[in-house]
Design a protein around this motif. Sequence first.
Motif, PDB file in Angstrom:
ATOM      1  N   VAL A  34      -5.619  71.983  52.456  1.00  0.00           N
ATOM      2  CA  VAL A  34      -5.453  71.611  53.969  1.00  0.00           C
ATOM      3  C   VAL A  34      -4.508  72.099  54.720  1.00  0.00           C
ATOM      4  O   VAL A  34      -4.882  72.497  55.841  1.00  0.00           O
ATOM      5  N   ILE A  35      -3.227  72.473  54.254  1.00  0.00           N
ATOM      6  CA  ILE A  35      -2.317  73.056  55.093  1.00  0.00           C
ATOM      7  C   ILE A  35      -2.968  74.402  55.520  1.00  0.00           C
ATOM      8  O   ILE A  35      -2.487  74.805  56.828  1.00  0.00           O
ATOM      9  N   ALA A  37      -5.701  75.506  55.693  1.00  0.00           N
ATOM     10  CA  ALA A  37      -6.975  75.396  56.442  1.00  0.00           C
ATOM     11  C   ALA A  37      -6.739  74.772  57.875  1.00  0.00           C
ATOM     12  O   ALA A  37      -7.583  75.253  58.941  1.00  0.00           O
ATOM     13  N   THR A  38      -5.546  74.348  58.238  1.00  0.00           N
ATOM     14  CA  THR A  38      -5.113  73.698  59.412  1.00  0.00           C
ATOM     15  C   THR A  38      -4.138  74.552  60.116  1.00  0.00           C
ATOM     16  O   THR A  38      -3.494  74.050  61.080  1.00  0.00           O
ATOM     17  N   GLY A  39      -4.100  75.741  59.955  1.00  0.00           N
ATOM     18  CA  GLY A  39      -3.266  76.718  60.520  1.00  0.00           C
ATOM     19  C   GLY A  39      -1.862  76.998  59.831  1.00  0.00           C
ATOM     20  O   GLY A  39      -1.026  77.797  60.520  1.00  0.00           O
ATOM     21  N   THR A  43       2.178  69.680  59.017  1.00  0.00           N
ATOM     22  CA  THR A  43       1.816  68.899  60.064  1.00  0.00           C
ATOM     23  C   THR A  43       1.978  67.501  59.732  1.00  0.00           C
ATOM     24  O   THR A  43       2.085  67.059  58.439  1.00  0.00           O
ATOM     25  N   LEU A  45      -0.764  65.418  59.252  1.00  0.00           N
ATOM     26  CA  LEU A  45      -1.646  65.390  58.191  1.00  0.00           C
ATOM     27  C   LEU A  45      -1.172  65.808  56.816  1.00  0.00           C
ATOM     28  O   LEU A  45      -1.263  65.085  55.805  1.00  0.00           O
TER      29      LEU A  45
END
Length: 150
Positions: A34-35, A37-39, A43, A45
Amino acid sequence: MTTAPQTSSPANARALLLPYTLGLVVAMVVVQIVIAATGGEITILAGGLTALVAIGIAVWLWRTLRVLMRVRFGVAIAHVIAFVIVTASFNLHAIVRVMAIGFEVDGAGDTVRNLLESSWFGATIVMSGLWGLGLLIHLIGTVIGHGWED
């Protein structure tokens, strides 16, 4: 010769700790995906997902505490497993990130900034240091409280 019946049988450490370990590995792989995939930044998230993992650890510990107490140093081992998996997942992700940045133009300067000025500093250095101190206190308490004797 007869032996007295045991009131509590020892727990099977492998049956108890292996699913916990594998589940924690899967959970932290998901967090790291997730980290990425989100840039690639830590965050809210990512923090929230990591907090969910921490809550999962606490719930697992609460639900299995009686059985885990019958495993020699079981609670301390569960703590070590959680520490290693969570901190290693962030540190390994940071290593890959830093290496990727290091190969770009002005990679050295970007790498230093990435480590010290971003959310990765807290997720790697601060978390490892503070949790490591707590783990050390836990292990010292375990040794003082139980010792290493058979």
